[in-house]
Structures are given as C-alpha cells and as structure tokens.
Scaffold this motif. Structure first.
Motif, PDB file in Angstrom:
ATOM      1  N   LEU A 276       0.871  -1.154   0.185  1.00  0.00           N
ATOM      2  CA  LEU A 276       0.174   0.180   0.057  1.00  0.00           C
ATOM      3  C   LEU A 276       0.921   1.230  -0.015  1.00  0.00           C
ATOM      4  O   LEU A 276       2.024   1.191   0.725  1.00  0.00           O
ATOM      5  N   PRO A 277       0.370   2.243  -0.711  1.00  0.00           N
ATOM      6  CA  PRO A 277       1.275   3.758  -0.919  1.00  0.00           C
ATOM      7  C   PRO A 277       1.715   4.000   0.457  1.00  0.00           C
ATOM      8  O   PRO A 277       0.628   3.872   1.662  1.00  0.00           O
ATOM      9  N   ALA A 278       2.604   4.867   0.540  1.00  0.00           N
ATOM     10  CA  ALA A 278       3.053   5.786   1.714  1.00  0.00           C
ATOM     11  C   ALA A 278       1.609   6.529   2.314  1.00  0.00           C
ATOM     12  O   ALA A 278       1.073   7.098   1.457  1.00  0.00           O
ATOM     13  N   GLY A 279       1.577   6.593   3.656  1.00  0.00           N
ATOM     14  CA  GLY A 279       0.442   7.405   4.099  1.00  0.00           C
ATOM     15  C   GLY A 279      -0.834   6.827   4.163  1.00  0.00           C
ATOM     16  O   GLY A 279      -1.927   7.369   4.560  1.00  0.00           O
ATOM     17  N   THR A 280      -0.928   5.605   3.608  1.00  0.00           N
ATOM     18  CA  THR A 280      -1.928   4.653   3.757  1.00  0.00           C
ATOM     19  C   THR A 280      -2.505   4.512   5.092  1.00  0.00           C
ATOM     20  O   THR A 280      -1.848   4.182   5.797  1.00  0.00           O
ATOM     21  N   PRO A 281      -3.939   4.702   5.499  1.00  0.00           N
ATOM     22  CA  PRO A 281      -4.215   4.625   6.823  1.00  0.00           C
ATOM     23  C   PRO A 281      -4.441   3.168   7.227  1.00  0.00           C
ATOM     24  O   PRO A 281      -4.909   2.436   6.285  1.00  0.00           O
ATOM     25  N   ARG A 282      -4.400   2.648   8.652  1.00  0.00           N
ATOM     26  CA  ARG A 282      -4.271   1.425   8.793  1.00  0.00           C
ATOM     27  C   ARG A 282      -5.793   0.834   8.342  1.00  0.00           C
ATOM     28  O   ARG A 282      -5.783  -0.290   8.343  1.00  0.00           O
ATOM     29  N   ASP A 283      -6.834   1.513   8.432  1.00  0.00           N
ATOM     30  CA  ASP A 283      -8.022   1.175   8.202  1.00  0.00           C
ATOM     31  C   ASP A 283      -8.202   0.494   7.007  1.00  0.00           C
ATOM     32  O   ASP A 283      -9.003  -0.310   6.777  1.00  0.00           O
ATOM     33  N   VAL A 284      -7.431   0.873   5.878  1.00  0.00           N
ATOM     34  CA  VAL A 284      -7.374   0.125   4.484  1.00  0.00           C
ATOM     35  C   VAL A 284      -6.970  -1.338   4.885  1.00  0.00           C
ATOM     36  O   VAL A 284      -7.511  -1.892   4.050  1.00  0.00           O
ATOM     37  N   VAL A 285      -5.995  -1.434   5.679  1.00  0.00           N
ATOM     38  CA  VAL A 285      -5.754  -2.787   5.985  1.00  0.00           C
ATOM     39  C   VAL A 285      -7.079  -3.715   6.378  1.00  0.00           C
ATOM     40  O   VAL A 285      -7.413  -4.890   5.856  1.00  0.00           O
ATOM     41  N   ALA A 286      -7.909  -2.958   7.210  1.00  0.00           N
ATOM     42  CA  ALA A 286      -8.900  -3.795   7.781  1.00  0.00           C
ATOM     43  C   ALA A 286     -10.217  -3.835   6.403  1.00  0.00           C
ATOM     44  O   ALA A 286     -10.713  -4.931   6.452  1.00  0.00           O
ATOM     45  N   GLU A 287     -10.181  -2.999   5.650  1.00  0.00           N
ATOM     46  CA  GLU A 287     -11.001  -2.898   4.444  1.00  0.00           C
ATOM     47  C   GLU A 287     -10.372  -4.089   3.545  1.00  0.00           C
ATOM     48  O   GLU A 287     -11.282  -4.655   2.827  1.00  0.00           O
ATOM     49  N   VAL A 288      -9.222  -4.312   3.192  1.00  0.00           N
ATOM     50  CA  VAL A 288      -8.603  -5.435   2.675  1.00  0.00           C
ATOM     51  C   VAL A 288      -9.077  -6.789   3.194  1.00  0.00           C
ATOM     52  O   VAL A 288      -9.704  -7.507   2.434  1.00  0.00           O
ATOM     53  N   ASN A 289      -9.252  -6.964   4.305  1.00  0.00           N
ATOM     54  CA  ASN A 289      -9.565  -8.169   4.975  1.00  0.00           C
ATOM     55  C   ASN A 289     -11.040  -8.283   4.718  1.00  0.00           C
ATOM     56  O   ASN A 289     -11.747  -9.247   4.462  1.00  0.00           O
ATOM     57  N   ARG A 290     -11.947  -7.235   4.878  1.00  0.00           N
ATOM     58  CA  ARG A 290     -13.382  -7.215   4.685  1.00  0.00           C
ATOM     59  C   ARG A 290     -13.646  -7.753   3.321  1.00  0.00           C
ATOM     60  O   ARG A 290     -14.441  -8.522   3.061  1.00  0.00           O
ATOM     61  N   ILE A 291     -12.932  -7.159   2.342  1.00  0.00           N
ATOM     62  CA  ILE A 291     -13.356  -7.372   0.903  1.00  0.00           C
ATOM     63  C   ILE A 291     -13.068  -9.068   0.716  1.00  0.00           C
ATOM     64  O   ILE A 291     -13.935  -9.643   0.138  1.00  0.00           O
ATOM     65  N   LEU A 292     -11.987  -9.708   1.335  1.00  0.00           N
ATOM     66  CA  LEU A 292     -11.659 -11.011   1.176  1.00  0.00           C
ATOM     67  C   LEU A 292     -12.675 -11.757   1.765  1.00  0.00           C
ATOM     68  O   LEU A 292     -13.332 -12.434   1.054  1.00  0.00           O
ATOM     69  N   VAL A 293     -13.178 -11.445   3.060  1.00  0.00           N
ATOM     70  CA  VAL A 293     -13.955 -12.204   3.885  1.00  0.00           C
ATOM     71  C   VAL A 293     -15.162 -12.453   3.316  1.00  0.00           C
ATOM     72  O   VAL A 293     -16.157 -13.275   3.099  1.00  0.00           O
ATOM     73  N   THR A 294     -16.045 -11.032   2.813  1.00  0.00           N
ATOM     74  CA  THR A 294     -17.248 -10.767   2.468  1.00  0.00           C
ATOM     75  C   THR A 294     -17.296 -11.756   0.946  1.00  0.00           C
ATOM     76  O   THR A 294     -18.270 -11.821   0.535  1.00  0.00           O
ATOM     77  N   SER A 295     -16.264 -11.855   0.187  1.00  0.00           N
ATOM     78  CA  SER A 295     -16.327 -12.655  -1.219  1.00  0.00           C
ATOM     79  C   SER A 295     -16.084 -13.881  -0.844  1.00  0.00           C
ATOM     80  O   SER A 295     -15.715 -14.711  -1.953  1.00  0.00           O
ATOM     81  N   GLY A 296     -15.975 -14.571   0.259  1.00  0.00           N
ATOM     82  CA  GLY A 296     -16.028 -15.743   0.556  1.00  0.00           C
ATOM     83  C   GLY A 296     -14.439 -16.394   0.583  1.00  0.00           C
ATOM     84  O   GLY A 296     -14.161 -17.717   0.625  1.00  0.00           O
ATOM     85  N   VAL A 297     -13.496 -15.558   0.647  1.00  0.00           N
ATOM     86  CA  VAL A 297     -12.201 -16.288   0.771  1.00  0.00           C
ATOM     87  C   VAL A 297     -11.874 -16.286   2.204  1.00  0.00           C
ATOM     88  O   VAL A 297     -12.157 -15.327   3.083  1.00  0.00           O
ATOM     89  N   SER A 298     -11.309 -17.687   2.515  1.00  0.00           N
ATOM     90  CA  SER A 298     -10.845 -17.688   4.067  1.00  0.00           C
ATOM     91  C   SER A 298      -9.592 -17.218   4.186  1.00  0.00           C
ATOM     92  O   SER A 298      -8.552 -17.667   3.955  1.00  0.00           O
ATOM     93  N   VAL A 299      -9.433 -16.350   5.319  1.00  0.00           N
ATOM     94  CA  VAL A 299      -8.036 -15.516   5.552  1.00  0.00           C
ATOM     95  C   VAL A 299      -7.408 -16.232   6.886  1.00  0.00           C
ATOM     96  O   VAL A 299      -8.249 -16.177   7.824  1.00  0.00           O
ATOM     97  N   TYR A 300      -6.503 -16.905   6.730  1.00  0.00           N
ATOM     98  CA  TYR A 300      -5.778 -17.512   7.723  1.00  0.00           C
ATOM     99  C   TYR A 300      -4.809 -16.466   8.614  1.00  0.00           C
ATOM    100  O   TYR A 300      -4.592 -16.842   9.981  1.00  0.00           O
ATOM    101  N   ARG A 301      -4.395 -15.732   7.983  1.00  0.00           N
ATOM    102  CA  ARG A 301      -3.187 -14.932   8.525  1.00  0.00           C
ATOM    103  C   ARG A 301      -2.863 -13.590   7.744  1.00  0.00           C
ATOM    104  O   ARG A 301      -3.071 -13.566   6.690  1.00  0.00           O
TER     105      ARG A 301
END
Ligand SMILES: Nc1ncnc2c1ncn2[C@@H]1O[C@H](COP(=O)(O)OP(=O)(O)OP(=O)(O)O)[C@@H](O)[C@H]1O
Ligand SMILES: [Mg+2]
Length: 324
Positions: A276-301
C-alpha cells in the motif's frame, strides 16, 4: 575534559542549529562524479548516519568536508562557519576519523595521544587521561598500539578526536572490522557523545547499525542524496506491506487488483503480498480483510510488515538501479 561543551561563539548571520550544511556540493574524479550536488543538513546534537553502498561517495564527501580534497562546486558550512574560508576556526572543534585511524605502532596509546595533543591547543594535553578513560582504554594506555585489537584502535581514534573537545565528530565507517561486541561498544560510545551535546556524523553501509545508532540519516547512492531526515519521518513515508495467507490467493489477488486504494498485489509462494502506498491509513488494512472475507475467501493470517530502514533503503536503491 568536562561533560559541558566549551563555548564557541557562532559566527554572526549563521544558522547555529546546524552542525553541517552543504549546498550543491560536487566532487569529480575525471569523468566520475563521486559527490553529486549534495545538499546535506545535519542538525546539532544528533547522531546522523550517512548511509550508502560501497562506492556511493561517503568517504569522498567526508574528505571534502574536512578539506582533504577540494570540491569542484557547491558551498559548505561546519558548525556555522563557511569552509574553506573559515576552515581553521571550524576544524578546531571538529574531530574526525577517516578510513582506519593511523597511529605509531611502536608507541603506546598514551604516547600517541601525547604527540597529537602537543600539536593542538595546550588544553588538549590536559584532556589525555579523561579521553583514554572515556573510551575505556585507560587500563591499556601503556601498551604499544601494535598490541591493540581493531576495536581498541578505533577507541584510541575516538580518544584522539576528544583531545580537541569536538562539537562535531565525523567518523568514516566506525563499525568497520569490529565484532558484534565491538560494534555495540562503539554504538554506546557514540550515543554517550551525543548525550553530552556533541554531534556525531557517521558513514556506513551497515543499515542495521545506522538504524540502531542514529536519529537522522541521509541515504546516498551514486554520489546523490536520495532521502534525508529523521529516521521516524522517513519510515512514515514508506509503503505499508501486508502479507496474507488465505485459501484462494489467485482469487484474492483479482479481488484486490481492482481497488481504489492504490495497492500493488502479488502472489509469492501461495502468499498474498499487498503493498500500500505511503501514508495509507491502517483502516485500509481492515478494508482489505473485509473485501476478502465478504467474497468468501478464508483468511488464515494477515500481517502488517512495518518497513525497516533496510527494506526501505533497498527499495529506493534498487529502483534507481546500479549503473556505476
Ligand atoms: N582518489 C580517487 N581517484 C579516483 N576516483 C576515486 C578516488 N576516490 C574515490 N574515487 C571514486 O569515487 C567513488 C566514490 O568513492 P568513495 O570512496 O567516496 O565511496 P564510499 O561510499 O566511501 O565507498 P566504501 O563504502 O567502499 O568506502 C568511487 O567510484 C571511487 O572509485
Ligand atoms: Mg568509504
């Protein structure tokens, strides 16, 4: 030697908060530009790293600052004094070790310092014992330098610098040739010199050492400064790396490739790497996780990797490429 720096009136009309200031400093050897338009700003009272790979122009810059070789272009000030115009005044309060410190091998550590002190102000002789003590070799002061280890020679080099009660110490690769314990000692010594209010500029290609020792850094490659500033601020300007283990990395990659947060997504050994580009807020990391999980991808780590200076340094220098 006292722990209080001797008073030296700053020249009028200068920025007294800077230990070193250069503008457009350039040094060429034939067709090769070893120091290329360097604008260096070293605040007083810090440990400042001049960090770059072999051949980056670190030693050459130091030699130019000390007047050991002339600059082809640019201006410089040491401790607020313009050099070369006021070099004598400036260098009176500058201690330096360039390359390996050289001593008379057949003389003792103390005798070497006596010779060096005799060439300086009278107060220098009075500082010999405290300088030996300060760098931890007082108990070996009567041994010949030929019997000293590499680490002890480096310490004697610093003791020699301290004879002049320097406000600024410039050390070229002070960790070179030292074992891990010697490096730790050198680091501690540098930090204690800074704690006394002195400024220490050290050059190194050892990223880890700079990160551990210095408050601020200039990263130099092929004679040019690529970045400089407080290490914390530089790291804040580096990209945020997220490593993700999941059950469908290829699917996850395509889900994240089409996003609005400017991520670069790669799959390496079944592991998803999101940059993620410099200055990206940490909320974006949570958003990345949300996109994956709501699309049916199982996130282990999911792991955020804070950029170390080393990772950042490699990223910057590899972008430029090694064309030297
Ligand atoms: N006296 C000289 N004559 C010609 N070229 C030189 C001279 N001194 C240095 N150079 C060249 O200038 C460039 C910078 O060298 P310099 O020694 O300043 O690098 P450095 O960053 O100190 O490297 P290292 O980490 O190996 O000590 C190199 O390409 C080197 O070959
Ligand atoms: Mg060098």
């Amino acid at each position: 030697m006292t722990d209080v720096l001797s008073e030296v009136a700053p020249p009028r009309g200068t920025d007294d908060s800077l230990a070193v200031e250069t503008h457009g400093l350039t040094k060429r050897f034939g067709g090769r530009t070893a120091v290329n338009g360097v604008d260096l700003v070293v605040p007083r009272g810090c440990a400042f790293g001049y960090l770059g790979p072999n051949g980056a122009g670190k030693t050459t810059l130091i030699r130019v600052l000390l007047g050991l070789t002339h600059a082809d272009a640019g201006t410089m000030k040491l401790l607020g004094h313009s050099v070369p115009a006021h070099r004598d005044v400036a260098l009176a309060r500058v201690g330096a070790i360039v390359d390996e410190p050289r001593f008379h091998q057949h003389l003792t550590g103390r005798q070497n310092l006596q010779i060096l002190a005799a060439a300086r102000e009278p107060a220098a002789t009075a500082r010999i014992e405290s300088a030996l003590d300060r760098v931890g070799i007082l108990h070996r002061a009567n041994d010949k330098v030929s019997k000293y280890s590499m680490g002890m020679r480096q310490r004697l080099g610093v003791a020699a610098c301290l004879l002049g009660d320097p406000h600024l110490l410039i050390l070229d690769e002070p960790m070179n040739g030292l074992d891990p314990a010697g490096m730790a000692d050198m680091r501690e010594m540098i930090l204690s010199l800074v704690a006394e209010g002195r400024t220490v500029v050290l050059s190194s290609h050892l990223l880890d050492e700079i990160e551990r020792t210095c408050d601020a850094v200039a990263i130099v490659d092929q004679g040019r400064i690529i970045r400089q500033g407080p290490i914390n601020e530089l790291l804040a300007g580096s990209s945020l790396e997220v490593e993700i283990d999941c059950d469908a990395p290829a699917t996850a990659q395509s889900l994240l490739a089409d996003n609005s947060f400017g991520a670069t997504v790669t799959v390496l050994e079944d592991c998803l790497h999101v940059s993620l580009p410099a200055g990206t807020p940490r909320d974006v990391v949570a958003e990345v996780n949300r996109i994956l999980v709501t699309s049916g991808v199982s996130v282990y780590r999911l792991q955020e990797n804070r950029a170390t200076l080393e990772a950042w340094f490699l990223e910057v220098t590899s972008r430029l490429g090694d064309t030297q």
